[in-house]
Design an enzyme around this catalytic site. Structure first.
Site, PDB file in Angstrom:
ATOM      1  N   HIS A  25      10.331  10.284 -27.788  1.00 24.14           N
ATOM      2  CA  HIS A  25       9.200  11.108 -27.363  1.00 24.14           C
ATOM      3  C   HIS A  25       9.436  12.615 -27.585  1.00 24.14           C
ATOM      4  O   HIS A  25       8.586  13.312 -28.149  1.00 24.14           O
ATOM      5  CB  HIS A  25       8.889  10.804 -25.892  1.00 24.14           C
ATOM      6  CG  HIS A  25       7.838  11.672 -25.298  1.00 24.14           C
ATOM      7  ND1 HIS A  25       6.509  11.555 -25.647  1.00 24.14           N
ATOM      8  CD2 HIS A  25       7.908  12.693 -24.404  1.00 24.14           C
ATOM      9  CE1 HIS A  25       5.811  12.456 -24.980  1.00 24.14           C
ATOM     10  NE2 HIS A  25       6.633  13.155 -24.216  1.00 24.14           N
ATOM     11  N   GLU A  56      10.981  19.377 -23.933  1.00 25.13           N
ATOM     12  CA  GLU A  56      10.110  19.666 -22.785  1.00 25.13           C
ATOM     13  C   GLU A  56      10.495  21.002 -22.146  1.00 25.13           C
ATOM     14  O   GLU A  56       9.643  21.750 -21.664  1.00 25.13           O
ATOM     15  CB  GLU A  56      10.176  18.543 -21.744  1.00 25.13           C
ATOM     16  CG  GLU A  56       9.901  17.125 -22.276  1.00 25.13           C
ATOM     17  CD  GLU A  56       8.434  16.824 -22.603  1.00 25.13           C
ATOM     18  OE1 GLU A  56       7.551  17.666 -22.308  1.00 25.13           O
ATOM     19  OE2 GLU A  56       8.183  15.733 -23.155  1.00 25.13           O
ATOM     20  N   LYS A  63       6.949  23.432 -13.675  1.00 25.47           N
ATOM     21  CA  LYS A  63       6.121  22.229 -13.503  1.00 25.47           C
ATOM     22  C   LYS A  63       5.563  22.173 -12.077  1.00 25.47           C
ATOM     23  O   LYS A  63       4.394  21.858 -11.877  1.00 25.47           O
ATOM     24  CB  LYS A  63       6.908  20.948 -13.827  1.00 25.47           C
ATOM     25  CG  LYS A  63       6.019  19.719 -13.631  1.00 25.47           C
ATOM     26  CD  LYS A  63       6.376  18.505 -14.435  1.00 25.47           C
ATOM     27  CE  LYS A  63       5.298  17.431 -14.252  1.00 25.47           C
ATOM     28  NZ  LYS A  63       5.609  16.160 -14.895  1.00 25.47           N
ATOM     29  N   GLU A  77      -4.661  16.804 -12.336  1.00 25.42           N
ATOM     30  CA  GLU A  77      -5.033  17.163 -13.702  1.00 25.42           C
ATOM     31  C   GLU A  77      -6.536  17.239 -13.907  1.00 25.42           C
ATOM     32  O   GLU A  77      -7.113  16.590 -14.759  1.00 25.42           O
ATOM     33  CB  GLU A  77      -4.399  16.193 -14.714  1.00 25.42           C
ATOM     34  CG  GLU A  77      -4.392  16.788 -16.116  1.00 25.42           C
ATOM     35  CD  GLU A  77      -3.534  16.028 -17.110  1.00 25.42           C
ATOM     36  OE1 GLU A  77      -2.440  15.559 -16.746  1.00 25.42           O
ATOM     37  OE2 GLU A  77      -3.989  15.933 -18.262  1.00 25.42           O
ATOM     38  N   HIS A 128       1.494  12.332 -29.228  1.00 28.76           N
ATOM     39  CA  HIS A 128       0.982  10.997 -28.893  1.00 28.76           C
ATOM     40  C   HIS A 128       0.431  10.298 -30.128  1.00 28.76           C
ATOM     41  O   HIS A 128       0.604   9.091 -30.298  1.00 28.76           O
ATOM     42  CB  HIS A 128      -0.094  11.088 -27.806  1.00 28.76           C
ATOM     43  CG  HIS A 128       0.458  11.452 -26.469  1.00 28.76           C
ATOM     44  ND1 HIS A 128      -0.258  12.153 -25.523  1.00 28.76           N
ATOM     45  CD2 HIS A 128       1.683  11.232 -25.906  1.00 28.76           C
ATOM     46  CE1 HIS A 128       0.495  12.338 -24.441  1.00 28.76           C
ATOM     47  NE2 HIS A 128       1.675  11.799 -24.662  1.00 28.76           N
ATOM     48  N   HIS A 142       1.534  17.734 -27.077  1.00 29.27           N
ATOM     49  CA  HIS A 142       1.463  16.294 -26.867  1.00 29.27           C
ATOM     50  C   HIS A 142       0.298  15.613 -27.575  1.00 29.27           C
ATOM     51  O   HIS A 142       0.320  14.401 -27.734  1.00 29.27           O
ATOM     52  CB  HIS A 142       1.431  15.976 -25.371  1.00 29.27           C
ATOM     53  CG  HIS A 142       2.786  16.076 -24.725  1.00 29.27           C
ATOM     54  ND1 HIS A 142       3.502  17.251 -24.678  1.00 29.27           N
ATOM     55  CD2 HIS A 142       3.578  15.143 -24.117  1.00 29.27           C
ATOM     56  CE1 HIS A 142       4.655  17.040 -24.059  1.00 29.27           C
ATOM     57  NE2 HIS A 142       4.728  15.769 -23.725  1.00 29.27           N
ATOM     58  N   ASN A 173       0.496  19.402 -21.338  1.00 29.55           N
ATOM     59  CA  ASN A 173       0.374  18.555 -22.529  1.00 29.55           C
ATOM     60  C   ASN A 173       0.535  19.345 -23.826  1.00 29.55           C
ATOM     61  O   ASN A 173       0.243  18.822 -24.896  1.00 29.55           O
ATOM     62  CB  ASN A 173      -0.985  17.840 -22.544  1.00 29.55           C
ATOM     63  CG  ASN A 173      -1.099  16.873 -21.390  1.00 29.55           C
ATOM     64  OD1 ASN A 173      -0.092  16.322 -20.950  1.00 29.55           O
ATOM     65  ND2 ASN A 173      -2.301  16.686 -20.881  1.00 29.55           N
ATOM     66  N   ARG A 224      -3.398  21.638 -15.041  1.00 29.51           N
ATOM     67  CA  ARG A 224      -2.251  20.745 -15.299  1.00 29.51           C
ATOM     68  C   ARG A 224      -2.214  20.291 -16.753  1.00 29.51           C
ATOM     69  O   ARG A 224      -1.153  19.960 -17.278  1.00 29.51           O
ATOM     70  CB  ARG A 224      -2.274  19.538 -14.339  1.00 29.51           C
ATOM     71  CG  ARG A 224      -1.019  18.665 -14.464  1.00 29.51           C
ATOM     72  CD  ARG A 224      -0.843  17.669 -13.334  1.00 29.51           C
ATOM     73  NE  ARG A 224       0.328  16.823 -13.587  1.00 29.51           N
ATOM     74  CZ  ARG A 224       0.908  16.037 -12.691  1.00 29.51           C
ATOM     75  NH1 ARG A 224       0.438  15.954 -11.463  1.00 29.51           N
ATOM     76  NH2 ARG A 224       1.972  15.312 -13.014  1.00 29.51           N
ATOM     77  N   ARG A 231       0.808  -1.238   0.000  1.00 35.27           N
ATOM     78  CA  ARG A 231       0.000   0.000   0.000  1.00 35.27           C
ATOM     79  C   ARG A 231       0.833   1.276   0.000  1.00 35.27           C
ATOM     80  O   ARG A 231       0.359   2.343   0.385  1.00 35.27           O
ATOM     81  CB  ARG A 231      -0.982   0.026   1.162  1.00 35.27           C
ATOM     82  CG  ARG A 231      -2.017  -1.066   1.043  1.00 35.27           C
ATOM     83  CD  ARG A 231      -3.185  -0.833   1.953  1.00 35.27           C
ATOM     84  NE  ARG A 231      -4.100  -1.948   1.821  1.00 35.27           N
ATOM     85  CZ  ARG A 231      -3.934  -3.120   2.433  1.00 35.27           C
ATOM     86  NH1 ARG A 231      -2.904  -3.310   3.233  1.00 35.27           N
ATOM     87  NH2 ARG A 231      -4.789  -4.087   2.243  1.00 35.27           N
ATOM     88  N   LYS A 253       3.201  11.554 -11.060  1.00 33.77           N
ATOM     89  CA  LYS A 253       2.571  10.543 -11.922  1.00 33.77           C
ATOM     90  C   LYS A 253       3.522   9.363 -12.078  1.00 33.77           C
ATOM     91  O   LYS A 253       4.678   9.544 -12.493  1.00 33.77           O
ATOM     92  CB  LYS A 253       2.260  11.122 -13.304  1.00 33.77           C
ATOM     93  CG  LYS A 253       1.031  11.991 -13.340  1.00 33.77           C
ATOM     94  CD  LYS A 253       0.671  12.312 -14.789  1.00 33.77           C
ATOM     95  CE  LYS A 253      -0.488  13.268 -14.878  1.00 33.77           C
ATOM     96  NZ  LYS A 253      -0.802  13.615 -16.281  1.00 33.77           N
TER      97      LYS A 253
END
Ligand SMILES: NC(=O)c1ccc[n+]([C@@H]2O[C@H](COP(=O)([O-])OP(=O)(O)OC[C@H]3O[C@@H](n4cnc5c(N)ncnc54)[C@H](O)[C@@H]3O)[C@@H](O)[C@H]2O)c1
Ligand SMILES: [Zn+2]
Length: 361
Positions: free
Chosen positions: A265, A185, A227, A237, A252, A248, A245, A241, A121, A143
């Protein structure tokens, strides 16, 4: 050394950006961790370069240190790898009061982070990012997660680290292509939040490409600060947030249509940021000279600005629709209104996206 604070109430933490910080990891860990045992999760590439320094520093600070390797590569960012980690951690008797150090790029950070979020946990996590992308992006914000055969990052959690150590000297061994990918980035942060930082990047790009430490420290810490501010305002998000992206949506989609072999990426993000800027021009939100400045900086960073010849715009667009909630043939995009300021634009018509991707004017 620069300290960047990520403000999230009782889950607040610091990002320490400095040269040589990995050697001081043990001392820093003593200040932040209560347990006495640390599991270092890394991969063979990074272990060979920095595993010894990390181990020595932690041991010198009195920690009992164990180490587990995961294989190197995005294809190993999976539940299978996490399952192996569970087994090995149980074998060594890792307890809830112990901590995990993720030593490596974003793949190690995301996988080890997901392991730390879920093992018994949740155990304490420390991020020690060693790629430029991981230092400015994946190690900050909490994340964590792994890929599923049906898509990237589909399995995950929010698990904030106790602290992050971004040692810019580790970037000396990073292949130049990965440096350029991280720069994508960094440029993104300038576009979404800070025109002065964007200008600084225009002036200092070559210093960054030459891996000059003071320039890297400035770029990494400012990126982390931007950030951190965005994440502090919207950890999960639910709103703002999403501006992270920027670039992106197209990136993606490019990755999904099989560009994984073609692009890393950050390269896909390069194309995506330029496409989003052109889209903003088309929608009357951004001036042509500002879009050109964005494209010029991305290109100078050695990143692609166009979709590769032979790739089908229709296919890229259908991948975008597959990826996102679609309302009546319209998509949501993060679009610049000026360099340093973006807006979340809902209902962007597919024809405009098509026109931008096919280069129609
Ligand atoms: N969690 C988040 O918020 C977030 C954000 C952005 C990206 N990501 C994830 O990050 C991953 C990409 O991370 P990445 O770009 O760091 O790739 P990566 O982790 O695959 O690292 C790239 C390569 O560099 C090697 N490497 C790492 N550090 C090195 C060093 N100092 N010297 C030499 N080689 C080194 C690695 O072993 C690897 O081969 C993706 O899975 C992506 O989904 C996560
Ligand atoms: Zn990205």
């Amino acid at each position: 050394m620069t300290e960047v604070a990520v403000r999230l109430g009782e889950r607040s933490y610091k990002v320490y950006v400095a040269a040589g910080e990995v050697e001081r990891l043990g001392v820093t860990a003593r200040r932040h961790l209560t347990g006495n045992r640390i599991l270092v999760i890394t991969n063979p590439t990074v272990r060979a370069l920095y595993g010894g320094t990390v181990q020595k520093s932690l041991a010198a600070a009195g920690f009992v240190v164990c180490e587990i390797e995961i294989p190197d590569g995005e294809e190993f960012k999976t539940l299978d790898t996490v399952k192996e980690l569970y087994g090995k951690a149980l074998d060594i008797g890792l307890e809830r009061g112990d901590a995990v150090v993720a030593l490596g790029g974003g793949v190690v950070g995301d996988t080890a982070g997901f392991f730390a979020a879920t093992y018994k946990r949740g155990v304490a996590l420390v991020q020690v990012p060693t790629t430029l992308l991981a230092q400015v992006d994946s190690s900050v914000g909490g994340k964590v997660g792994v890929n599923h055969p049906r898509g990237k990052n589909l399995i995950g959690a929010f698990h904030q680290p106790r602290f992050v150590v971004a040692d810019v000297t580790t970037l000396n061994t990073l292949p130049v292509r990965e440096i350029r990918a991280g720069l994508a980035e960094i440029i993104k942060y300038g576009i979404i939040r800070d025109v002065r930082f964007f200008e600084w990047l225009e002036n200092r790009l070559q210093n960054l490409l030459n891996l000059e430490q003071t320039a890297l420290e400035h770029a990494v810490s400012l990126s982390c600060r931007i950030k951190a501010d965005v994440v502090s305002a919207d950890e999960r998000e639910e709103g703002i947030r999403a501006i992270l992206n920027y670039g992106h949506t197209v990136a993606h989609a490019l990755e999904a249509v099989g560009c994984y072999h073609h692009f890393v990426h950050g390269e896909a993000v390069g194309v995506g940021m330029v496409a989003a800027a052109r889209l903003a021009v088309r929608l009357g939100m951004l001036s042509v000279p500002e879009a050109e400045r964005i494209a010029a900086l991305v290109a100078r960073a050695g990143l692609p600005v166009e979709i590769p010849a032979g790739m089908d715009a229709e296919e890229i667009i259908s991948a975008m629709f597959h990826d996102k909630k679609v309302v009546e043939n319209r998509l949501t995009f993060v679009l610049p209104e000026a360099i340093g300021r973006v807006r979340i634009a809902h209902g962007v018509p597919v024809e405009s996206i098509n026109a931008v991707l096919t280069g129609a004017s």
